[in-house]
Design a protein around this motif. Structure first.
Motif, PDB file in Angstrom:
ATOM      1  N   VAL A 116       0.830  -1.206   0.000  1.00 18.89           N
ATOM      2  CA  VAL A 116       0.000   0.000   0.000  1.00 18.89           C
ATOM      3  C   VAL A 116       0.863   1.253   0.000  1.00 18.89           C
ATOM      4  O   VAL A 116       0.631   2.191  -0.780  1.00 18.89           O
ATOM      5  CB  VAL A 116      -0.951  -0.009   1.221  1.00 18.89           C
ATOM      6  N   ASN A 117       1.871   1.301   0.853  1.00 16.57           N
ATOM      7  CA  ASN A 117       2.751   2.469   0.882  1.00 16.57           C
ATOM      8  C   ASN A 117       3.559   2.603  -0.404  1.00 16.57           C
ATOM      9  O   ASN A 117       3.841   3.717  -0.853  1.00 16.57           O
ATOM     10  CB  ASN A 117       3.686   2.389   2.088  1.00 16.57           C
ATOM     11  N   ASP A 118       3.938   1.481  -0.995  1.00 14.77           N
ATOM     12  CA  ASP A 118       4.652   1.550  -2.282  1.00 14.77           C
ATOM     13  C   ASP A 118       3.765   2.141  -3.380  1.00 14.77           C
ATOM     14  O   ASP A 118       4.228   2.926  -4.210  1.00 14.77           O
ATOM     15  CB  ASP A 118       5.128   0.152  -2.689  1.00 14.77           C
ATOM     16  N   LEU A 119       2.485   1.775  -3.388  1.00 16.54           N
ATOM     17  CA  LEU A 119       1.568   2.334  -4.377  1.00 16.54           C
ATOM     18  C   LEU A 119       1.312   3.814  -4.123  1.00 16.54           C
ATOM     19  O   LEU A 119       1.236   4.616  -5.068  1.00 16.54           O
ATOM     20  CB  LEU A 119       0.245   1.561  -4.355  1.00 16.54           C
ATOM     21  N   LEU A 120       1.178   4.193  -2.846  1.00 16.05           N
ATOM     22  CA  LEU A 120       0.957   5.605  -2.531  1.00 16.05           C
ATOM     23  C   LEU A 120       2.184   6.443  -2.856  1.00 16.05           C
ATOM     24  O   LEU A 120       2.061   7.645  -3.168  1.00 16.05           O
ATOM     25  CB  LEU A 120       0.587   5.758  -1.053  1.00 16.05           C
TER      26      LEU A 120
END
Length: 537
Positions: A116-120
């Protein structure tokens, strides 16, 4: 005979748990003889963690139930889409996973270096999702308890008689009217029991809080009890904390029981369920979106565990003799404890149904009914670590406690599964009795003939589902084995925990994948008798 077994089951549960509490109480009395510990038990730290326990359990319950209701309604409406049975099986899988394995999968998705943080980060957001602390505990609890609530709600919705939908279609009821007059009464009757179960599971959560809490600021009563017994061996403090936890959760259960409406069962001739609502494109897209979000939320951490496990040396683990012994031990304990749990629940619920069937049940019937509700939830009120520590003290004078560990672990796992099994079987048995009780009595069908010809066909699906729930829960248990296990008795979760403790993370990932595969197989067995309903013309 059934009544005698029902009473004996209640008495046996009370004696097993009561003996453990008595042993710890006696140890606390001996240790505190002549010492005033009144100021050391309920200090500011205890009240702070008690407040945090209630806050996180309440928020987790609200989020889990609020998310589960639209998912269950969508699955109940879409009875024939491809893959429905696999989504239902997916909803049962988190229950069988060890909390530590699930926590690793959640960190892999929602952690600082997670997906999730990588996508954000692709849209210039600098890793805003923080998994540790209250937010991480809530995500983990929803991951575990939302699918459980979906399964329990869906079981109730699937029991709505087919005649209701036919009449509603003839009357031209809107979707809002269908929810108000048909679906909501069923959900309302199940909601208090499901909410109480989830609240107690979250209030007594241990591994998830320890892993994702992030420090003493996010600690619960269960963690404090474990620390008092394992590190300080302070039985007085452990007993006091357990009493506080029991008082809080018992008060909540009484309130929920008081708010629970009486269950009314509709008569049916067994007409197949054919729903005529939700056929507009907007309703179809909305249901697909809700189901897809729920499936993605549950499947993402499992996929993280899957990819990590596939990267491990699986052939090496498959040839490991210790892994073979752990699998056999885990399956044996799971099979025995699941069978005992389902048998106990069936006997107690059937006895309760018999006693409460007269128009004016006697005082004994009401007392027994309350005892069933209390006995099946007792393991959630009294932490398993307290029961295990109490029996350890009771058996220590007899020599090596490891000799008795398998039997104690099986009984603890049996009691741990009772709340889940009861939530599945209680409404099913009540519905079955309302639809077949008078007819079988008038026809004189009793004993083995009634079980084979009437009870087994009517209760086969909930019984298989209960067995799969109980077996998966036993397979994923770590607490009782960690406290009472030894080198001669190692289960799959304990072996996984040991490999992680020795920094053999690759082996741990492979074992997590193996454990998840076994749990998935159990959920398939639990729904093996389900068939995709015929598509409504």
């Amino acid at each position: 005979m059934t009544r005698a077994f029902g009473v004996a089951s209640i008495v046996g549960i009370a004696l097993f748990v009561g003996a453990a509490i008595l042993a710890l109480s006696l140890a606390a009395t001996v240790e505190t003889a002549g010492i005033n510990r009144s100021n050391a038990v309920f200090d500011a730290y205890v009240w702070r963690i008690a407040r945090f326990t209630l806050i996180q359990a309440g928020l987790s319950t609200i989020l889990s139930v609020a998310f589960a209701i639209p998912v269950a309604l969508a699955l109940a409406r879409r009875r024939s889409f491809p893959g429905r049975i696999w989504i239902i099986r997916l909803m049962a899988l988190p229950l069988g996973l060890p909390a530590l394995v699930a926590a690793l999968g959640i960190v892999g998705i929602w952690g600082r270096q997670g997906v999730v943080n990588d996508l954000l980060a692709l849209i210039d957001l600098d890793r805003p999702v923080a998994i540790y602390g209250l937010a991480g505990i809530l995500v983990a609890h929803v991951f575990f308890n939302m699918p459980l609530a979906v399964r329990l709600l869906l079981s109730g919705l699937d029991r709505i008689p087919g005649e209701y939908w036919l009449v509603s279609a003839n009357l031209g009821l809107s979707s809002l009217s269908l929810f108000r007059f048909i679906e909501w009464p069923v959900i309302r009757g199940l909601l208090s029991g499901i909410a109480g179960l989830i609240f107690m599971l979250c209030a007594t959560s241990f591994t998830l809080v320890l892993t994702l809490g992030g420090g003493p600021a996010a600690s619960t009563l269960e963690v404090a009890i474990y620390q008092a017994l394992r590190f300080d061996f302070d039985p007085p403090r452990a007993i006091a904390l357990s009493a506080l936890q029991i008082a809080v959760t018992a008060a909540l259960l009484l309130v929920l029981r008081w708010l629970t409406p009486p269950v009314t069962e509709g008569f049916t001739t067994g007409r197949p369920v054919r729903r005529f609502d939700g056929r507009s494109n907007i309703a179809i897209l909305a249901d697909i979106l809700v189901i897809a979000i729920a499936a993605l939320f549950v499947a993402a951490p499992l996929a993280s565990v899957l990819f990590s496990g596939l990267a491990s040396d699986l052939p090496k683990l498959a040839a490991d003799a210790q892994v073979h012994r752990a699998i056999v031990t885990s399956l044996a304990i799971a099979a025995v404890s699941a069978g005992l749990s389902v048998t106990l629940a069936t006997v107690m619920l059937t006895t309760n149904q018999i006693l409460m069937s007269p128009r004016r049940p006697g005082r004994f019937a009401h007392v027994f009914s309350g005892s069933v509700a209390a006995g099946t939830s007792l393991i959630l009120l009294v932490p398993p670590v307290v029961i295990g520590a109490g029996w350890f003290l009771l058996l220590r004078p007899l020599g090596d406690v490891a000799r008795f560990a398998p039997a104690i672990i099986i009984v603890i796992n049996t009691l741990m599964a009772l709340p889940f099994v009861t939530r599945v079987l209680a409404p099913a048995i009540a519905t079955h009795a309302a639809r077949t009780g008078r007819l079988t009595t008038s026809l004189g069908i009793n004993g083995w003939s009634r079980i084979v010809l009437v009870d087994w066909p009517g209760l086969r699906r909930p019984l298989l589902m209960s067995l799969s729930f109980a077996a998966a829960l036993s397979l994923g248990d770590l607490g009782a084995v960690a406290l009472l296990g030894s080198q001669d008795m190692v289960t799959l979760p304990y072996l996984l925990y040991s490999r992680m403790g020795s920094y053999r993370t690759t082996d741990a990932a492979g074992l997590a994948l193996l454990l998840g595969t076994v749990c998935m197989a159990l959920t398939i067995l639990g729904t093996a008798r389900e068939r995709r309903p015929e598509r409504a013309s």
